[in-house]
Design an enzyme around this catalytic site. Sequence first.
Site, PDB file in Angstrom:
ATOM      1  N   CYS A   1     -83.969 -21.946  -2.821  1.00  0.00           N
ATOM      2  CA  CYS A   1     -84.925 -21.265  -3.680  1.00  0.00           C
ATOM      3  C   CYS A   1     -85.731 -20.276  -2.855  1.00  0.00           C
ATOM      4  O   CYS A   1     -86.145 -20.562  -1.732  1.00  0.00           O
ATOM      5  CB  CYS A   1     -85.850 -22.271  -4.353  1.00  0.00           C
ATOM      6  SG  CYS A   1     -86.967 -21.507  -5.560  1.00  0.00           S
TER       7      CYS A   1
ATOM      8  N   HIS B   1     -76.862 -19.105  12.023  1.00  0.00           N
ATOM      9  CA  HIS B   1     -77.288 -18.098  11.048  1.00  0.00           C
ATOM     10  C   HIS B   1     -77.120 -18.570   9.605  1.00  0.00           C
ATOM     11  O   HIS B   1     -77.162 -17.749   8.683  1.00  0.00           O
ATOM     12  CB  HIS B   1     -76.516 -16.795  11.270  1.00  0.00           C
ATOM     13  CG  HIS B   1     -76.755 -16.199  12.620  1.00  0.00           C
ATOM     14  ND1 HIS B   1     -75.866 -15.328  13.229  1.00  0.00           N
ATOM     15  CD2 HIS B   1     -77.788 -16.336  13.499  1.00  0.00           C
ATOM     16  CE1 HIS B   1     -76.335 -14.977  14.422  1.00  0.00           C
ATOM     17  NE2 HIS B   1     -77.487 -15.581  14.598  1.00  0.00           N
TER      18      HIS B   1
ATOM     19  N   CYS C   1     -87.616 -25.775  -9.567  1.00  0.00           N
ATOM     20  CA  CYS C   1     -88.913 -25.210  -9.965  1.00  0.00           C
ATOM     21  C   CYS C   1     -88.817 -24.394 -11.256  1.00  0.00           C
ATOM     22  O   CYS C   1     -89.840 -24.087 -11.876  1.00  0.00           O
ATOM     23  CB  CYS C   1     -89.514 -24.376  -8.847  1.00  0.00           C
ATOM     24  SG  CYS C   1     -88.655 -22.808  -8.521  1.00  0.00           S
TER      25      CYS C   1
ATOM     26  N   CYS D   1     -91.191 -23.920  -3.104  1.00  0.00           N
ATOM     27  CA  CYS D   1     -90.089 -24.776  -3.554  1.00  0.00           C
ATOM     28  C   CYS D   1     -89.127 -25.024  -2.392  1.00  0.00           C
ATOM     29  O   CYS D   1     -88.770 -24.101  -1.663  1.00  0.00           O
ATOM     30  CB  CYS D   1     -89.354 -24.126  -4.719  1.00  0.00           C
ATOM     31  SG  CYS D   1     -88.023 -25.154  -5.399  1.00  0.00           S
TER      32      CYS D   1
ATOM     33  N   CYS E   1     -83.281 -21.282  -9.776  1.00  0.00           N
ATOM     34  CA  CYS E   1     -83.560 -22.579  -9.156  1.00  0.00           C
ATOM     35  C   CYS E   1     -83.634 -23.660 -10.229  1.00  0.00           C
ATOM     36  O   CYS E   1     -84.425 -23.556 -11.167  1.00  0.00           O
ATOM     37  CB  CYS E   1     -84.876 -22.524  -8.378  1.00  0.00           C
ATOM     38  SG  CYS E   1     -85.303 -24.116  -7.613  1.00  0.00           S
TER      39      CYS E   1
ATOM     40  N   ARG F   1     -69.384 -10.732  -0.277  1.00  0.00           N
ATOM     41  CA  ARG F   1     -69.094 -11.396   0.996  1.00  0.00           C
ATOM     42  C   ARG F   1     -68.564 -12.811   0.782  1.00  0.00           C
ATOM     43  O   ARG F   1     -67.653 -13.259   1.489  1.00  0.00           O
ATOM     44  CB  ARG F   1     -70.348 -11.437   1.874  1.00  0.00           C
ATOM     45  CG  ARG F   1     -70.812 -10.076   2.362  1.00  0.00           C
ATOM     46  CD  ARG F   1     -71.894 -10.201   3.412  1.00  0.00           C
ATOM     47  NE  ARG F   1     -71.385 -10.800   4.637  1.00  0.00           N
ATOM     48  CZ  ARG F   1     -72.154 -11.324   5.577  1.00  0.00           C
ATOM     49  NH1 ARG F   1     -73.480 -11.350   5.435  1.00  0.00           N
ATOM     50  NH2 ARG F   1     -71.626 -11.846   6.668  1.00  0.00           N
TER      51      ARG F   1
ATOM     52  N   TYR G   1     -73.870 -10.101  -1.497  1.00  0.00           N
ATOM     53  CA  TYR G   1     -73.499 -11.424  -1.000  1.00  0.00           C
ATOM     54  C   TYR G   1     -72.414 -12.078  -1.837  1.00  0.00           C
ATOM     55  O   TYR G   1     -71.620 -12.872  -1.328  1.00  0.00           O
ATOM     56  CB  TYR G   1     -74.740 -12.315  -0.857  1.00  0.00           C
ATOM     57  CG  TYR G   1     -75.460 -12.008   0.431  1.00  0.00           C
ATOM     58  CD1 TYR G   1     -75.013 -12.525   1.639  1.00  0.00           C
ATOM     59  CD2 TYR G   1     -76.531 -11.127   0.452  1.00  0.00           C
ATOM     60  CE1 TYR G   1     -75.624 -12.206   2.838  1.00  0.00           C
ATOM     61  CE2 TYR G   1     -77.163 -10.798   1.644  1.00  0.00           C
ATOM     62  CZ  TYR G   1     -76.702 -11.340   2.829  1.00  0.00           C
ATOM     63  OH  TYR G   1     -77.300 -11.006   4.016  1.00  0.00           O
TER      64      TYR G   1
END
Length: 318
Positions: A140, A132, A204, A145, A201, A81, A78
Amino acid sequence: MASSTARPSIVPPKDLESFQEHLSKSTRILALLGAGLSASSGLPTFRGAGGLWRTHEATELATPEAFGRDPGLVWQFYSYRRHMALQAKPNPAHYALAELAKKKDGFMTLSQNVDGLSPRAGHPADKLKLLHGSLFDVKCSDFFCKYTESSNYTDPIVPALAIPTDDADPTTTEARKARDLDIADENVDLPEIDLRHLPQCPTCKHGLLRPGVVWFGEMLPTTVMNDIANWMEEDQKIDLIMVIGTSAKVYPAAGYVDLARAQGARVAVINMDKNDMPASGMYKGDWFFQGDAAQIVPEILKSVIGEITEMPDAAATA
């Protein structure tokens, strides 16, 4: 901004005239966007290059299970991307649709794209529904969370993901092809990233952040789907639906064409491939504009939005 410089139309004049006449009278308009719109910006599709990324099947990385097994690998995919999407720029069609959204109160855009190009073109958020999700939203991964963050254009999102992303990287599919290597060969060295160095995150403190996209096996975002349903169920007919860069053969996208048509909408398809038509086909009075969406969309909307000029890119100022 309007321009006095005239240029030849790139669509048949008769079709252009009839479309613009209908557009001028339309009060409720829907646009459905697909990967063909991003292709006009030079962005490869999700399944591009044979559906492989660094010898991995792209579709096998886009799942909750893959993230659970190897979040470092999924984040590398990712991060790649995100980087490729940031190298691309919104094209004139993105800007034209954003301008139409600003000028027409009853205009709604449904996008199947996660590349962030429509938001970067300044498309009003309340008139853009991302079916999408977005590569540039994160959330998270911990079930309990609820932390989310929008429009994070940092590239790479964390330093550990600053891996090569262009053809100089010997593990990319295209680079391996150029060296006549078997792209199915699994013996490709990829960095192993310590979980502590992946996006964490801030709320949390123990969950990993994940891309804010809809993975295979996940439900489409409830809030988005409810917003779309409420808009379409309003007690007013829909005058026009523009299907841009998508065949609209897969649900729920295909269903939106049918629903709009049932409410009186005429259909305008803008696509490179003459065979890419909605699942329900084309009716008398519909339009098919064949060619590059980046050229056609500004042309057919010009009577309402004027001439499109270069506009600021949200990612450039983030």
